[in-house]
Every structure is written in C-alpha cells, then in structure tokens.
Motif scaffolding. Structure first.
Motif, PDB file in Angstrom:
ATOM      1  N   GLY A 146       0.962  -1.355   0.405  1.00 47.56           N
ATOM      2  CA  GLY A 146      -0.026   0.173   0.047  1.00 47.56           C
ATOM      3  C   GLY A 146       0.778   1.426  -0.069  1.00 47.56           C
ATOM      4  N   ASP A 147       0.418   2.157  -1.090  1.00 52.02           N
ATOM      5  CA  ASP A 147       1.464   3.517  -1.034  1.00 52.02           C
ATOM      6  C   ASP A 147       0.979   4.664  -0.176  1.00 52.02           C
ATOM      7  OD1 ASP A 147      -0.866   3.411  -2.796  1.00 52.02           O
ATOM      8  OD2 ASP A 147       0.986   4.309  -4.830  1.00 52.02           O
ATOM      9  N   ARG A 148      -0.356   4.819   0.288  1.00 44.77           N
ATOM     10  CA  ARG A 148      -1.123   5.884   0.548  1.00 44.77           C
ATOM     11  C   ARG A 148      -1.964   5.182   2.648  1.00 44.77           C
ATOM     12  NH1 ARG A 148      -3.993   7.445  -3.985  1.00 44.77           N
ATOM     13  NH2 ARG A 148      -2.331   6.481  -5.313  1.00 44.77           N
ATOM     14  N   VAL A 149      -1.660   6.994   3.366  1.00 43.88           N
ATOM     15  CA  VAL A 149      -2.060   6.574   4.196  1.00 43.88           C
ATOM     16  C   VAL A 149      -3.602   7.706   3.714  1.00 43.88           C
ATOM     17  CG1 VAL A 149      -0.476   5.217   5.735  1.00 43.88           C
ATOM     18  CG2 VAL A 149      -0.836   7.662   5.544  1.00 43.88           C
ATOM     19  N   LEU A 150      -4.496   7.480   4.852  1.00 47.88           N
ATOM     20  CA  LEU A 150      -5.488   8.404   4.547  1.00 47.88           C
ATOM     21  C   LEU A 150      -5.762   9.411   6.259  1.00 47.88           C
ATOM     22  CD1 LEU A 150      -8.183   7.041   3.254  1.00 47.88           C
ATOM     23  CD2 LEU A 150      -6.503   8.058   1.645  1.00 47.88           C
ATOM     24  N   PHE A 151      -5.969  10.225   6.291  1.00 50.63           N
ATOM     25  CA  PHE A 151      -5.846  11.632   6.892  1.00 50.63           C
ATOM     26  C   PHE A 151      -7.875  11.504   7.172  1.00 50.63           C
ATOM     27  CE2 PHE A 151      -2.006  11.236   6.231  1.00 50.63           C
ATOM     28  CZ  PHE A 151      -0.990  11.522   7.006  1.00 50.63           C
ATOM     29  N   ALA A 152      -7.409  11.971   9.145  1.00 51.16           N
ATOM     30  CA  ALA A 152      -9.338  12.858   9.513  1.00 51.16           C
ATOM     31  C   ALA A 152      -8.702  14.033   9.212  1.00 51.16           C
ATOM     32  CB  ALA A 152      -9.174  12.631  10.193  1.00 51.16           C
ATOM     33  N   VAL A 153     -10.289  14.905   8.821  1.00 51.73           N
ATOM     34  CA  VAL A 153     -10.568  16.737   8.310  1.00 51.73           C
ATOM     35  C   VAL A 153      -9.792  17.192   9.600  1.00 51.73           C
ATOM     36  CG1 VAL A 153     -12.245  18.048   8.578  1.00 51.73           C
ATOM     37  CG2 VAL A 153     -12.803  16.295   8.187  1.00 51.73           C
ATOM     38  N   ASP A 154      -8.497  18.041   8.785  1.00 49.45           N
ATOM     39  CA  ASP A 154      -7.953  19.064   9.490  1.00 49.45           C
ATOM     40  C   ASP A 154      -7.266  18.422  10.114  1.00 49.45           C
ATOM     41  OD1 ASP A 154      -7.216  21.632   9.567  1.00 49.45           O
ATOM     42  OD2 ASP A 154      -8.691  22.175  11.012  1.00 49.45           O
ATOM     43  N   THR A 155      -6.168  17.558  10.005  1.00 46.83           N
ATOM     44  CA  THR A 155      -5.288  16.498  10.818  1.00 46.83           C
ATOM     45  C   THR A 155      -3.954  15.795   9.838  1.00 46.83           C
ATOM     46  OG1 THR A 155      -5.163  15.175  12.635  1.00 46.83           O
ATOM     47  CG2 THR A 155      -6.381  14.484  11.226  1.00 46.83           C
ATOM     48  N   SER A 156      -2.478  16.181  10.969  1.00 50.81           N
ATOM     49  CA  SER A 156      -1.766  15.232  10.176  1.00 50.81           C
ATOM     50  C   SER A 156      -1.878  14.337  10.802  1.00 50.81           C
ATOM     51  CB  SER A 156      -0.435  16.075  10.542  1.00 50.81           C
ATOM     52  OG  SER A 156      -0.340  16.837  12.070  1.00 50.81           O
ATOM     53  N   THR A 157      -2.531  13.718  12.335  1.00 52.19           N
ATOM     54  CA  THR A 157      -2.291  12.986  13.894  1.00 52.19           C
ATOM     55  C   THR A 157      -2.707  11.469  12.251  1.00 52.19           C
ATOM     56  OG1 THR A 157      -2.486  13.983  14.878  1.00 52.19           O
ATOM     57  CG2 THR A 157      -2.801  11.635  15.549  1.00 52.19           C
ATOM     58  N   LEU A 158      -1.493  10.728  12.414  1.00 55.74           N
ATOM     59  CA  LEU A 158      -1.543   9.257  11.494  1.00 55.74           C
ATOM     60  C   LEU A 158      -3.002   7.939  12.920  1.00 55.74           C
ATOM     61  CD1 LEU A 158       2.185   8.344  11.267  1.00 55.74           C
ATOM     62  CD2 LEU A 158       0.157   9.048   9.505  1.00 55.74           C
ATOM     63  N   THR A 159      -4.047   7.418  11.971  1.00 50.91           N
ATOM     64  CA  THR A 159      -4.877   6.047  11.978  1.00 50.91           C
ATOM     65  C   THR A 159      -3.826   4.984  12.612  1.00 50.91           C
ATOM     66  OG1 THR A 159      -5.059   6.142   9.589  1.00 50.91           O
ATOM     67  CG2 THR A 159      -6.295   7.977  10.627  1.00 50.91           C
ATOM     68  N   PRO A 160      -4.578   4.577  13.385  1.00 50.33           N
ATOM     69  CA  PRO A 160      -4.186   2.756  13.630  1.00 50.33           C
ATOM     70  C   PRO A 160      -3.715   2.260  12.522  1.00 50.33           C
ATOM     71  CG  PRO A 160      -5.566   3.778  15.284  1.00 50.33           C
ATOM     72  CD  PRO A 160      -5.738   5.023  13.685  1.00 50.33           C
ATOM     73  N   GLU A 161      -5.012   2.080  11.391  1.00 52.21           N
ATOM     74  CA  GLU A 161      -4.628   1.959   9.828  1.00 52.21           C
ATOM     75  C   GLU A 161      -3.320   2.275   9.443  1.00 52.21           C
ATOM     76  OE1 GLU A 161      -7.725   3.850  11.157  1.00 52.21           O
ATOM     77  OE2 GLU A 161      -8.621   1.451  11.421  1.00 52.21           O
ATOM     78  N   GLY A 162      -3.283   3.600   8.941  1.00 50.08           N
ATOM     79  CA  GLY A 162      -1.819   4.763   8.450  1.00 50.08           C
ATOM     80  C   GLY A 162      -0.577   4.227   8.787  1.00 50.08           C
ATOM     81  N   ARG A 163      -0.925   3.624  10.811  1.00 48.17           N
ATOM     82  CA  ARG A 163       0.800   2.676  11.448  1.00 48.17           C
ATOM     83  C   ARG A 163       0.303   1.737  10.950  1.00 48.17           C
ATOM     84  NH1 ARG A 163       2.574   5.970  15.566  1.00 48.17           N
ATOM     85  NH2 ARG A 163       1.154   7.705  15.812  1.00 48.17           N
ATOM     86  N   ALA A 164      -0.346   1.146  10.469  1.00 39.68           N
ATOM     87  CA  ALA A 164      -0.379  -0.476  10.421  1.00 39.68           C
ATOM     88  C   ALA A 164       0.721  -0.413   8.383  1.00 39.68           C
ATOM     89  CB  ALA A 164      -1.364  -1.162  10.303  1.00 39.68           C
ATOM     90  N   THR A 165       0.150   0.386   7.944  1.00 39.64           N
ATOM     91  CA  THR A 165       0.376  -0.314   6.546  1.00 39.64           C
ATOM     92  C   THR A 165       1.661   0.660   6.843  1.00 39.64           C
ATOM     93  OG1 THR A 165      -1.886   1.052   5.894  1.00 39.64           O
ATOM     94  CG2 THR A 165       0.286   1.255   4.375  1.00 39.64           C
ATOM     95  N   LEU A 166       2.368   1.567   7.003  1.00 37.34           N
ATOM     96  CA  LEU A 166       3.748   2.559   7.343  1.00 37.34           C
ATOM     97  C   LEU A 166       4.890   0.997   8.056  1.00 37.34           C
ATOM     98  CD1 LEU A 166       3.024   6.051   8.046  1.00 37.34           C
ATOM     99  CD2 LEU A 166       2.903   5.234   6.443  1.00 37.34           C
ATOM    100  N   THR A 167       3.961   1.212   9.362  1.00 35.25           N
ATOM    101  CA  THR A 167       4.935   0.159   9.810  1.00 35.25           C
ATOM    102  C   THR A 167       5.385  -1.459   8.549  1.00 35.25           C
ATOM    103  OG1 THR A 167       3.868   0.151  11.779  1.00 35.25           O
ATOM    104  CG2 THR A 167       5.318  -1.846  10.865  1.00 35.25           C
ATOM    105  N   GLN A 168       4.616  -1.552   7.864  1.00 36.96           N
ATOM    106  CA  GLN A 168       4.837  -2.648   6.642  1.00 36.96           C
ATOM    107  C   GLN A 168       5.804  -1.365   5.945  1.00 36.96           C
ATOM    108  OE1 GLN A 168       1.821  -4.837   4.473  1.00 36.96           O
ATOM    109  NE2 GLN A 168       0.209  -4.508   6.620  1.00 36.96           N
ATOM    110  N   GLN A 169       6.177  -0.613   5.249  1.00 36.42           N
ATOM    111  CA  GLN A 169       6.064   0.272   4.076  1.00 36.42           C
ATOM    112  C   GLN A 169       7.503   0.266   4.864  1.00 36.42           C
ATOM    113  OE1 GLN A 169       5.092   4.274   3.039  1.00 36.42           O
ATOM    114  NE2 GLN A 169       2.970   3.333   2.813  1.00 36.42           N
ATOM    115  N   ALA A 170       7.855   0.511   6.155  1.00 36.25           N
ATOM    116  CA  ALA A 170       9.470   0.085   6.438  1.00 36.25           C
ATOM    117  C   ALA A 170       9.780  -0.629   6.208  1.00 36.25           C
ATOM    118  CB  ALA A 170       9.028   0.851   7.979  1.00 36.25           C
ATOM    119  N   GLY A 171       9.510  -1.905   6.866  1.00 35.84           N
ATOM    120  CA  GLY A 171      10.012  -3.221   6.396  1.00 35.84           C
ATOM    121  C   GLY A 171      10.181  -3.345   5.288  1.00 35.84           C
ATOM    122  N   TRP A 172       9.378  -3.163   3.900  1.00 35.89           N
ATOM    123  CA  TRP A 172       9.602  -3.075   2.970  1.00 35.89           C
ATOM    124  C   TRP A 172      11.132  -2.072   2.600  1.00 35.89           C
ATOM    125  CZ3 TRP A 172      10.950  -0.814  -1.869  1.00 35.89           C
ATOM    126  CH2 TRP A 172      10.894  -1.127  -3.151  1.00 35.89           C
TER     127      TRP A 172
END
Length: 174
Positions: free
Chosen positions: A63-89
């Motif tokens: 997965g190449d993208r993570v989504l954010f809530a309105v007016d925020t740059s805080t990572l969601t739990p789903e975003g963190r999971a995707t980014l953990t996989q990106q970091a591993g790759w």
C-alpha cells in the motif's frame, strides 16, 4: 455501424488504464526507472506475478498511501499499520528511496492546504524514520489540494484526497 463497438471498446480500455494508474494518473511522480531485481533484497514473500522487491509489489501489496481525518496530520491506527509494512519493505530493499507526497481535500485556502499537506508528509516521514528507515532516503513534497484523485464536493471525495502517498524510486534522494 461497426465503428460503434470499436469506439466503445477503445473507451473502455482507456478508462481501465486510467483507473489502474496508467497514462492519466497525475497523482504520481514518474518513478518507472526503479532498481533492477538483482540490486534489491528479497523479502521472502511470494505473490505470483509480482516480485516482492518490485515497486509494483510495494504499491499493490503493501500500500502506497495513508489517509487522514479532516484538518489533521495525525496518523490513524490503519495508517500506522500500513507505514510499518512500508518501513519493513524499505528496510529489506535499501537501494530504493521514497518521496512522500502530502495532499489535502479542496476545502480551505491554497496556502492552508499546502501547509497541511506538508505536515501530513512530515508525519509519514517521521514515522518511517522511527521504524528504522534512514532519513537520507526520504524526501517530502506537498501538493495541498492541487492534485485530487477525486473531484466532487462530497465527503466521500474529500476523504480520498486527505492522504499521504509514498512514491518509491531508485538511487539517492536529491
């Protein structure tokens, strides 16, 4: 009247090409060069047609993208999971670099959304660095609301445009 079916087939083919990130995808920087398979480490995951050390594997399986809530740059739990996989790759494929694109929906001013996109890209970069990816391999860029993937005035469209996209490339980040 044989031209009508031919035209319909051509339009359908072009539409599918555009949907799958083909010719008309403006949300991606051109990274087709990539690294050769011999220069990248094998992650040990098999996917059939996709090599696990390919950019296509990264985009489709990780997965190449993570989504954010309105007016925020805080990572969601789903975003963190995707980014953990990106970091591993990225850790198992050290010949690749990444440009992290920050995006926003069309609400708000151009300037505000450029700043919000920058914060989103920085949040992704910072998370990847905490997961062991070298900061020198990462670069951020903000597009604000300038490159939407959906254009309409509904929450469904807005939600798809509030994103950060990790674009994989090869070689040093300038």
């Amino acid at each position: 009247m044989k031209t009508l079916p031919t035209v319909a087939l051509l339009v359908a083919t072009l539409s599918l090409s555009a949907c799958s990130g083909g010719l008309f995808n403006q949300n991606r920087l051109d990274t087709a060069g990539g690294a050769d398979a011999a220069g990248a480490a094998d992650t040990g995951i098999t996917t059939g047609a996709l090599a696990p050390n390919s950019v296509e594997f990264f985009n489709q399986s990780i997965g190449d993208r993570v989504l954010f809530a309105v007016d925020t740059s805080t990572l969601t739990p789903e975003g963190r999971a995707t980014l953990t996989q990106q970091a591993g790759w990225l850790s198992t494929n050290p010949s690749f670099t990444a440009i992290i694109e920050g995006h926003a929906d069309e609400q708000g001013t151009r300037e505000y959304n450029l700043a919000l996109g920058a914060r989103r890209a920085a949040a992704v970069r910072d998370f990847l660095v905490t997961q062991g990816v070298a900061d020198a391999r990462l670069r951020t860029v903000t597009f604000g609301k300038e490159r939407p993937i959906e254009v309409c005035s509904t929450e469904v469209c807005y939600a798809k445009n509030r994103r950060a996209v990790t674009v994989i490339g090869a070689g040093a980040v300038s």
